[in-house]
Design a protein around this motif. Structure first.
Motif, mmCIF file in Angstrom:
data_model
loop_
_atom_site.group_PDB
_atom_site.id
_atom_site.type_symbol
_atom_site.label_atom_id
_atom_site.label_comp_id
_atom_site.label_asym_id
_atom_site.label_seq_id
_atom_site.Cartn_x
_atom_site.Cartn_y
_atom_site.Cartn_z
ATOM 1 N N ILE A 44 -2.087 -23.498 53.439
ATOM 2 C CA ILE A 44 -2.178 -24.444 52.343
ATOM 3 C C ILE A 44 -3.651 -24.745 52.166
ATOM 4 C CG2 ILE A 44 -1.562 -26.722 51.498
ATOM 5 C CD1 ILE A 44 0.936 -26.611 53.170
ATOM 6 N N HIS A 45 -4.153 -24.370 51.005
ATOM 7 C CA HIS A 45 -5.581 -24.462 50.769
ATOM 8 C C HIS A 45 -5.826 -25.517 49.697
ATOM 9 C CE1 HIS A 45 -9.563 -22.221 50.952
ATOM 10 N NE2 HIS A 45 -9.759 -23.167 50.045
ATOM 11 N N ALA A 46 -6.512 -26.568 50.080
ATOM 12 C CA ALA A 46 -6.747 -27.639 49.114
ATOM 13 C C ALA A 46 -8.005 -27.367 48.319
ATOM 14 C CB ALA A 46 -6.873 -28.973 49.839
ATOM 15 N N LEU A 47 -7.993 -27.865 47.070
ATOM 16 C CA LEU A 47 -9.150 -27.727 46.204
ATOM 17 C C LEU A 47 -9.526 -29.147 45.805
ATOM 18 C CD1 LEU A 47 -10.789 -25.448 45.034
ATOM 19 C CD2 LEU A 47 -9.225 -25.356 43.103
ATOM 20 N N LEU A 48 -10.759 -29.507 46.127
ATOM 21 C CA LEU A 48 -11.144 -30.901 45.946
ATOM 22 C C LEU A 48 -12.396 -30.970 45.091
ATOM 23 C CD1 LEU A 48 -10.571 -33.816 46.968
ATOM 24 C CD2 LEU A 48 -12.114 -33.348 48.854
ATOM 25 N N GLY A 49 -12.470 -31.990 44.266
ATOM 26 C CA GLY A 49 -13.655 -32.155 43.429
ATOM 27 C C GLY A 49 -13.454 -33.286 42.450
ATOM 28 N N GLU A 50 -14.569 -33.808 41.954
ATOM 29 C CA GLU A 50 -14.487 -34.916 41.003
ATOM 30 C C GLU A 50 -13.785 -34.492 39.727
ATOM 31 O OE1 GLU A 50 -18.333 -37.574 40.931
ATOM 32 O OE2 GLU A 50 -18.822 -35.461 41.142
ATOM 33 N N ASN A 51 -13.488 -35.467 38.878
ATOM 34 C CA ASN A 51 -12.921 -35.161 37.575
ATOM 35 C C ASN A 51 -13.911 -34.318 36.783
ATOM 36 O OD1 ASN A 51 -11.794 -38.454 37.785
ATOM 37 N ND2 ASN A 51 -10.451 -36.682 37.791
ATOM 38 N N GLY A 52 -13.445 -33.192 36.331
ATOM 39 C CA GLY A 52 -14.313 -32.321 35.547
ATOM 40 C C GLY A 52 -15.120 -31.365 36.405
ATOM 41 N N ALA A 53 -14.822 -31.313 37.712
ATOM 42 C CA ALA A 53 -15.578 -30.425 38.590
ATOM 43 C C ALA A 53 -15.254 -28.950 38.329
ATOM 44 C CB ALA A 53 -15.300 -30.761 40.046
ATOM 45 N N GLY A 54 -14.096 -28.706 37.710
ATOM 46 C CA GLY A 54 -13.755 -27.325 37.375
ATOM 47 C C GLY A 54 -12.570 -26.770 38.152
ATOM 48 N N LYS A 55 -11.796 -27.651 38.767
ATOM 49 C CA LYS A 55 -10.667 -27.188 39.574
ATOM 50 C C LYS A 55 -9.590 -26.545 38.708
ATOM 51 C CE LYS A 55 -9.922 -31.412 40.855
ATOM 52 N NZ LYS A 55 -10.979 -32.100 40.103
ATOM 53 N N SER A 56 -9.176 -27.270 37.674
ATOM 54 C CA SER A 56 -8.121 -26.724 36.812
ATOM 55 C C SER A 56 -8.584 -25.441 36.158
ATOM 56 C CB SER A 56 -7.731 -27.738 35.738
ATOM 57 O OG SER A 56 -7.171 -28.872 36.323
ATOM 58 N N THR A 57 -9.848 -25.404 35.783
ATOM 59 C CA THR A 57 -10.377 -24.200 35.152
ATOM 60 C C THR A 57 -10.263 -23.011 36.095
ATOM 61 O OG1 THR A 57 -11.926 -25.561 33.919
ATOM 62 C CG2 THR A 57 -12.398 -23.222 34.028
ATOM 63 N N LEU A 58 -10.669 -23.210 37.346
ATOM 64 C CA LEU A 58 -10.618 -22.126 38.321
ATOM 65 C C LEU A 58 -9.180 -21.629 38.493
ATOM 66 C CD1 LEU A 58 -12.439 -20.532 40.314
ATOM 67 C CD2 LEU A 58 -11.732 -22.149 42.075
ATOM 68 N N MET A 59 -8.250 -22.575 38.560
ATOM 69 C CA MET A 59 -6.856 -22.187 38.735
ATOM 70 C C MET A 59 -6.321 -21.494 37.485
ATOM 71 S SD MET A 59 -6.054 -22.827 41.774
ATOM 72 C CE MET A 59 -7.709 -22.319 42.118
ATOM 73 N N SER A 60 -6.798 -21.918 36.323
ATOM 74 C CA SER A 60 -6.361 -21.271 35.089
ATOM 75 C C SER A 60 -6.888 -19.847 35.013
ATOM 76 C CB SER A 60 -6.843 -22.063 33.874
ATOM 77 O OG SER A 60 -6.290 -23.357 33.908
ATOM 78 N N VAL A 61 -8.051 -19.620 35.592
ATOM 79 C CA VAL A 61 -8.576 -18.258 35.647
ATOM 80 C C VAL A 61 -7.661 -17.409 36.517
ATOM 81 C CG1 VAL A 61 -10.441 -16.829 36.573
ATOM 82 C CG2 VAL A 61 -10.979 -18.835 35.190
ATOM 83 N N LEU A 62 -7.267 -17.964 37.643
ATOM 84 C CA LEU A 62 -6.388 -17.229 38.549
ATOM 85 C C LEU A 62 -5.030 -16.957 37.896
ATOM 86 C CD1 LEU A 62 -5.801 -15.992 41.289
ATOM 87 C CD2 LEU A 62 -5.259 -18.262 42.166
ATOM 88 N N PHE A 63 -4.607 -17.891 37.073
ATOM 89 C CA PHE A 63 -3.287 -17.775 36.451
ATOM 90 C C PHE A 63 -3.365 -16.978 35.144
ATOM 91 C CE2 PHE A 63 0.539 -19.784 34.378
ATOM 92 C CZ PHE A 63 1.455 -19.207 35.241
ATOM 93 N N GLY A 64 -4.559 -16.508 34.794
ATOM 94 C CA GLY A 64 -4.679 -15.652 33.612
ATOM 95 C C GLY A 64 -4.790 -16.391 32.293
#
Ligand SMILES: Nc1ncnc2c1ncn2[C@@H]1O[C@H](COP(=O)(O)OP(=O)(O)OP(=O)(O)O)[C@@H](O)[C@H]1O
Ligand SMILES: [Mg+2]
Lengths: 527, 402
Positions: A44-64
């Protein structure tokens, strides 16, 4: 790149997913700047960062969903291209989005099987699908009503539907984008258990959360991002909450709210015998609830999601109708039958539960959203024409004051902002409007610890400036930390009143679960 | 190499702009329509021994050139004049559909509103005595009467949508046919009907009562055409609507309501009132277009309409779609549709093809314009695809070098 990679691509990669040097640029902002993420099988790998740090973006890249400007993705050491979610699905990657992607007018079951409908001779065979869903729902304790329409169910159940959707597709790599933001503490504990179970079965999980204690509890490792940049990856066993938050924000964060004793003044909101009809059941969603909120105090309605809190608030704010006999007074004036506009302009501010449904017009820009209830006021309009320059100035002030981060400032389309920053925009708007009463439903949902700290401060200073605050929160920490008075709501009734200093989370839990109730509270007078 | 890339990036940034992308999407729709039309002409040439391939090529050029393929200079001016005149009602119905769209409503009721507008204008223009009232006042009253009737007609679906959440499309379709029958019924056995035996299917021209839209000498420029100032009026209305939608608090509310009804309710906007007003405005616009048409003074209005609905009402939909619901854009999209229309007429006059081919081309464009959002999204995706492919090919080259 180097010899390691050649070895890796030879087949024995320790990573089930590896994202290398991902760069994703949006207008005005580098959302991901050369980010590396390595996911081991079964972790289980957590992704942590402030609002707008780019977490959702990174995951959206992975999800295509997004194509990165730079960078590569490897699965089990082999380079893959993911052009769209179908590709992702074929690679066993599933995702629960921060803002759910469910079809409102479909049932839960239809949503789960959408896109992978089981057919026989071209006809839908829902029976097996239904059994599978029920089985999954039972195994993992994800309680849903398969036949309910999505628009009728709580946010919590929508979340569970999304998780079931992934499990139904038998995905191997599961992305959870802030799954716990909308769950109750009990549900969160359950979800943590589920996630651990899934990991043990060999599924690999990417988990985004702003709640550090959750990360400490379930995650094996954690990758931290800050303003689009990769900060580092740490083993959870070797770190603690303070160090994580410092890594993420770049400064120390205080987790408790400093506030003085409240000095309650006049009653600003009085609700008498408020009753709201239930959706599908014969039972009332809210059953004869009465309460008072005074100026200078924070009153919190605590409870498990779905016990009538949403309906209660909707009725007070005027989004839905209440039954005959209910009385709502604002500043001593009966406003039961008054319009929303009237309440808005007579001292009521409202941070809504669902930021996409009610809080924002996503197709409007940030600045247009910041004046959603005020565009017609003298300050922002003249003879029916909008004064765009004034709105711009006002937006600039709010953006600076509330640290709303976005790609293009005031003209950023609200839709393209990160979830947390959308929330900050709403909070800024509602706190900055002149108000005597602030109704805040889950105000810090989806905010990072730094932002929560500052929003809590702002709510307290709104209280100290003389506003009454009615807070609805599922977050017991928040409830205990912020409120001056706690009311527990269970099955549409208030079943207990507490002083946060004289009660415990355990005690509240008993009331929230309906195991205890104080005498004489919440009994509907009349009938 | 680097220069090229920055140029490419510039292009990409340019195309990423919403407005630009809409225009490009519309152009794709248009080109697609023309291409399909050409294919049809070629097919006809292939299967019909009377027609040759060179005629097919000539044919498509005639369609594309619109009124400019009319042969003589006089004829060309005449056709341009008529094109400009006929565009006016289309601009109005296009605006009608566009405004409703912006509020999140689909006004498929424009044909009915159009009929009511024509009726209102005709009744007033033909029955008020022009010997006692100045004819220009009668003209204004007639225009207002038609417009108001349309507003009421548009308000009906608006009312049902706002208060009972009945889908506006259903009510619109019903009100269309009700209008068709009401109009026939109102005119049945009245003096409004033209008298010569060959004309009994038509209402008298308003010029018979001395009422007609001002021409300001425009009919002299475009000799022999119906040209009057109606296109100018329609354009002014379009500009006014553009300002209303983009600069006023009212437009802000309407759009908010169209984008997210729940949020507009939360914000205290009266979303029911907004739906009602939006549909009334839409109805008024379509009706005003019809009034402009009949008040030209030289137009025949077919009164026994109960079996058909006016095409002009439906054509507002493609006019709006092609313009991505931008009021100013509607002026141009309407002109363009009428332009093709003239090309079609010339096609049948000058080649063995019949004019239906041009209507087919228009229909295909309309069909494609329905996908213009899809084109817009595809465009966005295509850009990304290009970028990636460039990257890949670079890498491929690198690989070869090794
Ligand atoms: N589709 C988009 N178009 C333009 N900008 C975008 C888009 N999506 C995200 N951004 C921008 O990229 C940045 C990163 O956003 P992202 O959603 O990845 O943040 P996040 O780390 O998930 O934050 P949060 O915790 O608030 O959800 C933000 O500044 C956002 O405004
Ligand atoms: Mg996010």
């Amino acid at each position: 790149m180097n010899t390691n990679t050649t070895n890796a691509s030879a087949g024995k990669s320790p990573y089930v997913i590896e994202m290398r040097g991902i760069t994703k640029i949006f207008p005005g902002i580098i959302a991901n700047d050369d980010i590396t993420l390595q996911l081991k099988k079964g972790e289980i790998h957590a992704l942590l960062g402030e609002n707008g740090a780019g977490k959702s973006t990174l995951m959206s890249v992975l999800f295509g969903l997004y194509q990165p400007e730079k960078g590569e993705i490897y699965k089990n050491g082999e380079k893959v291209t993911i052009n769209d979610p179908n590709d992702a699905n074929a690679l066993g990657i599933g995702m629960v989005h921060q803002h759910f992607k469910l079809v409102d007018v479909f049932t839960v079951l239809d949503n789960i099987i959408l896109g992978v409908e089981p057919t026989k001779y071209g006809f839908l065979t829902k029976k097996e699908a239904r059994e599978k869903v029920l089985r999954l729902s039972k195994t993992y304790g994800l309680n849903v009503d398969p036949d309910a329409l999505v628009e009728d169910i709580t946010v919590g159940m929508q979340q569970r539907t999304e998780i079931l959707k992934m499990l139904y597709r038998e995905n191997e790599i599961l992305i959870f984008d802030e799954p716990t933001a909308v769950l109750t503490p009990q549900e969160i504990t359950e979800l943590m258990g589920i996630m651990k179970g899934l990991a043990k079965e060999g599924k690999s999980i990417l988990f985004i959360s702003h709640k550090l204690n959750e990360i400490m509890e379930v995650a094996d490792r954690c990758t931290v991002l800050r303003k689009g940049k990769y900060i580092g990856t740490v083993d959870i066993a070797d770190t603690d909450i303070e160090r994580l938050s410092e890594m993420m924000v770049g400064r120390e964060v205080h987790f408790t709210v400093d506030k003085d004793e409240s000095k309650p003044g006049d009653v600003v909101l009085e609700v008498k015998d408020l009753t709201v009809k239930g959706h599908s059941h014969k039972k009332n969603a809210v059953n004869g609830v009465s309460l008072k909120v005074r100026k200078g105090e924070i009153v919190c309605v605590a409870g498990i999601d779905g016990n009538g809190q949403s309906e209660f608030i909707s009725a007070i704010t005027g989004l839905t109708k209440c039954e005959e006999g209910s009385v709502i007074t604002l500043n001593g004036e009966d406003v039961t039958k008054k319009s929303i506009r009237y309440k808005n302009t007579h001292g009521m501010s409202h941070i809504p539960e669902d930021r996409h449904k009610h809080g924002l017009v996503l197709d409007y820009s940030l600045e247009q959203n910041l004046v959603l209830q005020r565009y017609f006021e003298k300050e922002f309009s003249h003879g029916g024409f909008i004064r765009f320059d004034k709105i711009r100035d006002y937006a600039d002030v709010l953006i600076a004051e509330y640290d709303i981060r976005s790609g293009q400032g005031p003209v950023t389309p609200a839709r393209s902002m990160s979830g947390g920053n959308q929330q900050k925009a709403i909070i800024a708007r509602e706190l900055d409007r002149p108000h005597d009463l602030l109704i805040a439903v889950q105000p810090t949902r989806g905010l990072d610890v730094g932002a929560i700290e500052s929003i809590h401060k702002q709510i307290v200073s709104s209280r100290d400036a003389g506003a009454g605050v009615l807070l609805v929160s599922l977050e017991l920490d928040e409830v205990m930390n912020l409120s001056d008075r706690i009311l527990v709501m269970y099955e549409g009734e208030i079943t207990g009143e507490f002083d946060p200093k004289k009660t415990t989370v355990q005690e509240l839990g008993l009331y929230m679960a309906g195991a205890k109730r104080q005498n004489g509270r919440g009994e509907a007078d009349g009938k | 190499m680097e220069n090229k890339k920055t140029f490419g990036e510039k292009c990409a940034a340019f195309v990423r702009k919403d407005g630009v992308r809409s225009v490009i999407a519309s152009l794709i729709s248009i080109l697609g329509g023309i291409a399909v039309g050409f294919i049809v002409l070629l097919l006809l040439a292939a299967f019909d021994s009377d027609v040759t391939f060179s005629q097919a090529l000539k044919g498509i050029l005639i369609v594309i050139k619109g009124p400019f393929s009319s042969g003589s200079a006089d004829n060309m001016l005449f056709q341009i004049g008529n094109m400009l005149f006929e565009a006016a009602p289309l601009v109005m119905t296009g605006l009608s559909v566009a405004i409703a769209f912006k509020t999140g409503l689909f006004n498929i009721g424009a044909p009915g509103q159009y009929l009511m507008g024509a009726m209102g204008a005709l009744v007033v223009a033909l029955s008020l005595p022009t010997d006692t009232i100045p004819s220009w006042i009668v003209w204004i009253l007639a225009l207002l009467a038609g417009t108001l009737l349309g507003a009421v007609w548009g308000a009906i679906p608006g009312f049902f949508k706002a208060h009972f959440n009945v889908n506006e499309v259903i009510v619109c379709i019903m009100t269309n046919w009700i209008a068709a029958n009401v109009v026939s019924w109102v005119f049945l056995d009245t003096d409004f009907i033209n008298t010569p035996e060959t004309k009994i299917n038509f209402i008298k021209k308003t010029s018979s009562n001395g009422v007609a839209t001002a021409k300001l000498g425009l009919d002299k420029i475009f000799e022999g055409s119906y040209m009057d100032i109606s296109l100018i009026i329609a354009s002014l209305v379009a500009i006014a609507l553009y300002i209303m939608m983009n600069k006023t608090t009212f437009g802000y509310e309407l759009k908010a309501c169209g984008f997210n009804r729940n949020a507009s309710k939360y914000a205290g906007m009266n979303e029911k009132r907004n739906i009602l007003i939006s549909m009334s405005i839409a109805g008024a616009l379509a009706a005003c277009g019809a009034a402009l048409w009949v008040l030209n003074g030289s137009q025949d209005f077919k009164w026994n309409t109960y079996m058909s609905l006016p095409a002009e009402g439906f054509n507002g939909i493609p006019a709006a779609l092609l313009a991505s619901n931008n009021p100013i854009g509607v002026i141009f999209s309407s002109l363009f549709l009428k332009f093709l229309n003239k090309g079609g007429a010339n096609l049948s006059a000058q080649t063995p093809f019949n004019e239906y081919v041009s209507q087919l081309i228009v229909a295909v464009i309309i069909y494609f314009s329905g996908f213009s959002k899809l084109f817009r999204d595809m465009l966005a995706k295509k850009l990304k695809g290009n970028e990636k492919r460039d990257g890949d090919s670079l890498k491929a080259k690198g690989g070869k070098k090794e």
